[in-house]
Design an enzyme around this catalytic site. Structure first.
Site, PDB file in Angstrom:
ATOM      1  N   ASN A 134       0.848  -1.193   0.000  1.00  0.00           N
ATOM      2  CA  ASN A 134       0.000   0.000   0.000  1.00  0.00           C
ATOM      3  C   ASN A 134       0.883   1.241   0.000  1.00  0.00           C
ATOM      4  O   ASN A 134       1.369   1.672   1.040  1.00  0.00           O
ATOM      5  CB  ASN A 134      -0.907  -0.022   1.236  1.00  0.00           C
ATOM      6  CG  ASN A 134      -1.738   1.242   1.358  1.00  0.00           C
ATOM      7  OD1 ASN A 134      -1.755   2.079   0.449  1.00  0.00           O
ATOM      8  ND2 ASN A 134      -2.422   1.381   2.473  1.00  0.00           N
ATOM      9  N   CYS A 137      -2.022   5.153   0.727  1.00  0.00           N
ATOM     10  CA  CYS A 137      -2.957   5.568   1.769  1.00  0.00           C
ATOM     11  C   CYS A 137      -2.913   7.076   1.953  1.00  0.00           C
ATOM     12  O   CYS A 137      -1.854   7.637   2.247  1.00  0.00           O
ATOM     13  CB  CYS A 137      -2.645   4.898   3.103  1.00  0.00           C
ATOM     14  SG  CYS A 137      -3.808   5.430   4.376  1.00  0.00           S
ATOM     15  N   LYS A 172      -0.121  -1.340  -4.969  1.00  0.00           N
ATOM     16  CA  LYS A 172      -1.436  -0.671  -5.048  1.00  0.00           C
ATOM     17  C   LYS A 172      -1.269   0.825  -5.285  1.00  0.00           C
ATOM     18  O   LYS A 172      -0.655   1.530  -4.474  1.00  0.00           O
ATOM     19  CB  LYS A 172      -2.200  -0.934  -3.745  1.00  0.00           C
ATOM     20  CG  LYS A 172      -3.607  -0.347  -3.747  1.00  0.00           C
ATOM     21  CD  LYS A 172      -4.414  -0.968  -2.637  1.00  0.00           C
ATOM     22  CE  LYS A 172      -5.782  -0.345  -2.517  1.00  0.00           C
ATOM     23  NZ  LYS A 172      -6.563  -0.965  -1.441  1.00  0.00           N
TER      24      LYS A 172
HETATM   25  C1  LIG Z   1     -12.485   1.982   5.951  1.00  0.00           C
HETATM   26  C2  LIG Z   1     -11.474   1.725   4.881  1.00  0.00           C
HETATM   27  C3  LIG Z   1     -10.186   1.293   5.230  1.00  0.00           C
HETATM   28  C4  LIG Z   1      -9.224   1.043   4.228  1.00  0.00           C
HETATM   29  N1  LIG Z   1      -7.989   0.583   4.598  1.00  0.00           N
HETATM   30  C5  LIG Z   1      -7.080   0.262   3.623  1.00  0.00           C
HETATM   31  C6  LIG Z   1      -5.806  -0.304   3.960  1.00  0.00           C
HETATM   32  O1  LIG Z   1      -5.499  -0.587   5.131  1.00  0.00           O
HETATM   33  N2  LIG Z   1      -4.919  -0.560   2.952  1.00  0.00           N
HETATM   34  C7  LIG Z   1      -5.236  -0.307   1.636  1.00  0.00           C
HETATM   35  O2  LIG Z   1      -4.398  -0.582   0.757  1.00  0.00           O
HETATM   36  N3  LIG Z   1      -6.446   0.196   1.284  1.00  0.00           N
HETATM   37  C8  LIG Z   1      -7.370   0.485   2.233  1.00  0.00           C
HETATM   38  N4  LIG Z   1      -8.598   0.988   1.873  1.00  0.00           N
HETATM   39  C9  LIG Z   1      -8.909   1.217   0.437  1.00  0.00           C
HETATM   40  C10 LIG Z   1      -9.734   0.075  -0.153  1.00  0.00           C
HETATM   41  O3  LIG Z   1      -9.030  -1.158  -0.105  1.00  0.00           O
HETATM   42  C11 LIG Z   1     -10.129   0.377  -1.633  1.00  0.00           C
HETATM   43  O4  LIG Z   1      -8.960   0.561  -2.399  1.00  0.00           O
HETATM   44  C12 LIG Z   1     -10.987   1.639  -1.744  1.00  0.00           C
HETATM   45  O5  LIG Z   1     -11.900   1.746  -0.675  1.00  0.00           O
HETATM   46  C13 LIG Z   1     -11.770   1.700  -3.070  1.00  0.00           C
HETATM   47  O6  LIG Z   1     -12.634   0.594  -3.222  1.00  0.00           O
HETATM   48  P1  LIG Z   1     -14.217   0.649  -2.821  1.00  0.00           P
HETATM   49  O7  LIG Z   1     -14.787   1.863  -3.522  1.00  0.00           O
HETATM   50  O8  LIG Z   1     -14.777  -0.646  -3.315  1.00  0.00           O
HETATM   51  O9  LIG Z   1     -14.277   0.802  -1.345  1.00  0.00           O
HETATM   52  C14 LIG Z   1      -9.565   1.248   2.856  1.00  0.00           C
HETATM   53  C15 LIG Z   1     -10.866   1.677   2.521  1.00  0.00           C
HETATM   54  C16 LIG Z   1     -11.814   1.899   3.497  1.00  0.00           C
HETATM   55  C17 LIG Z   1     -13.202   2.353   3.077  1.00  0.00           C
END
Ligand SMILES: Cc1cc2nc3c(=O)[nH]c(=O)nc-3n(C[C@H](O)[C@H](O)[C@H](O)COP(=O)(O)O)c2cc1C
Length: 309
Positions: A134, A137, A172
């Protein structure tokens, strides 16, 4: 299911030699450590899931409020709260061993050295299929997006992580850049086996009564259906720029949404925010993909990857 077991063989895909039962993967941060979903869905039917971001040491994350609902999505600034790589290896992995699903360990650090430290700890764990770095973030002041915004820093970390890793490396990408293809090329040149995209888009929400940001961190990452068209566009751009498998992420909540990403060039997809309002969404998307193969006489979903006319 078509093969008489539990999985439709038409949906199987492969990334860097790893076979996934189907292209549907739970997205990091929205799927806990997988076990949280064991009573809600059949984990053996899931293509795989990405863990919450794991760091070398446990992290407390940002203070609340850390989540705000928005139209068509949500803003979060969790700040990478997690139990740490060692606790994941010792406490969670043994419990996950009974499930036939691919486990992707999502990795985070505040510096290159911390990323490598986390990977080194995870190398000891049995049953991890791949790492997902990641570098995107938006909710931390060091590491994450700071690395993900610079092709040089991203390539440097990818190179080091690839050397340290005993497993395929997925990197990512952040959508918070002007030209995502430049980042993708730099990362692939540095040795990434696969690219996943997108992470959340930096946003902000203000309480008009208090005139303060709704999130304690100020800004947060926007996710959910609202970001899907941006994510599809970026997957399409990256698919034309590099020659490694892609995992599409962003606002997917149905089989039709997943197919958009696959047709744009993704080999697999991840589902994030939709898990919050429908914990069974991954199963519905898998069933929907089977139905699509049936009604369109598709022999294998692989044939649809990058098939945009
Ligand atoms: C509450 C929350 C926590 C997340 N934590 C991480 C994380 O720890 N590492 C990461 O690579 N992406 C994290 N993400 C990003 C998601 O994996 C994803 O890339 C992003 O939410 C877009 O997809 P979606 O629209 O289906 O949620 C997080 C997203 C949300 C909503």
């Amino acid at each position: 299911m078509a093969d008489g077991t539990n999985n439709d063989p038409r949906l199987a895909v492969e990334i860097s030699g790893i076979r996934f039962n189907n292209p549907v993967i739970g997205a990091s941060g929205t799927f806990g450590y997988g076990l949280e979903f064991a009573d809600l869905i059949d984990l053996n039917r899931l293509g795989g899931f990405a863990t919450k971001g794991l760091s070398a040491r446990p992290l407390p994350g940002n203070p609340p409020p850390r989540i705000v609902e928005t139209h068509g999505g949500m803003l979060n600034a969790i700040g990478l709260q997690n139990i740490g790589a060692r606790a994941f290896v010792e406490e969670k992995l043994p419990l996950l061993a009974r499930y036939d699903t691919r486990i992707i360990a999502n990795v985070f650090g505040y510096s290159d050295d911390e990323y490598i430290e986390a990977i080194t700890i995870l190398n000891d764990g049995d049953g991890i299929a791949a790492y997902e770095l990641n570098i995107s973030c938006p909710n931390v002041k060091e590491g994450g997006i700071v690395i993900g915004n610079s092709p040089t820093a991203a390539a440097r970390l990818t190179e080091k992580a690839k050397l340290a890793s005993s497993r395929p490396l997925i990197v990512k990408l952040s959508p918070n850049v002007t030209d995502i293809a430049i980042l993708a090329r730099a990362i692939v040149d540095a040795g990434a086996d696969c690219i996943s995209l997108i992470n959340t888009i930096v946003g902000m929400s203000i309480d008009v009564n208090t005139r303060k940001p709704r999130l304690s961190y100020g800004t947060g990452g926007l996710s959910g259906p609202a970001i899907r068209p941006i994510a599809v566009r970026m997957v399409h751009e990256v698919a034309r720029a590099v020659d490694v498998p892609l995992i599409g992420i962003g606002g997917i909540a149905s089989a039709a949404d997943a197919l958009e990403f696959i047709i744009a060039g993704a080999t697999a997809i991840q589902i994030g925010t939709a898990n919050y309002y429908d914990p069974t969404v991954t199963m519905k998307v898998i069933d929907g993909l089977t139905a699509h193969c049936e009604s369109h006489h598709i022999a294998t979903i692989k044939g649809l990857i990058g098939s945009l006319e």
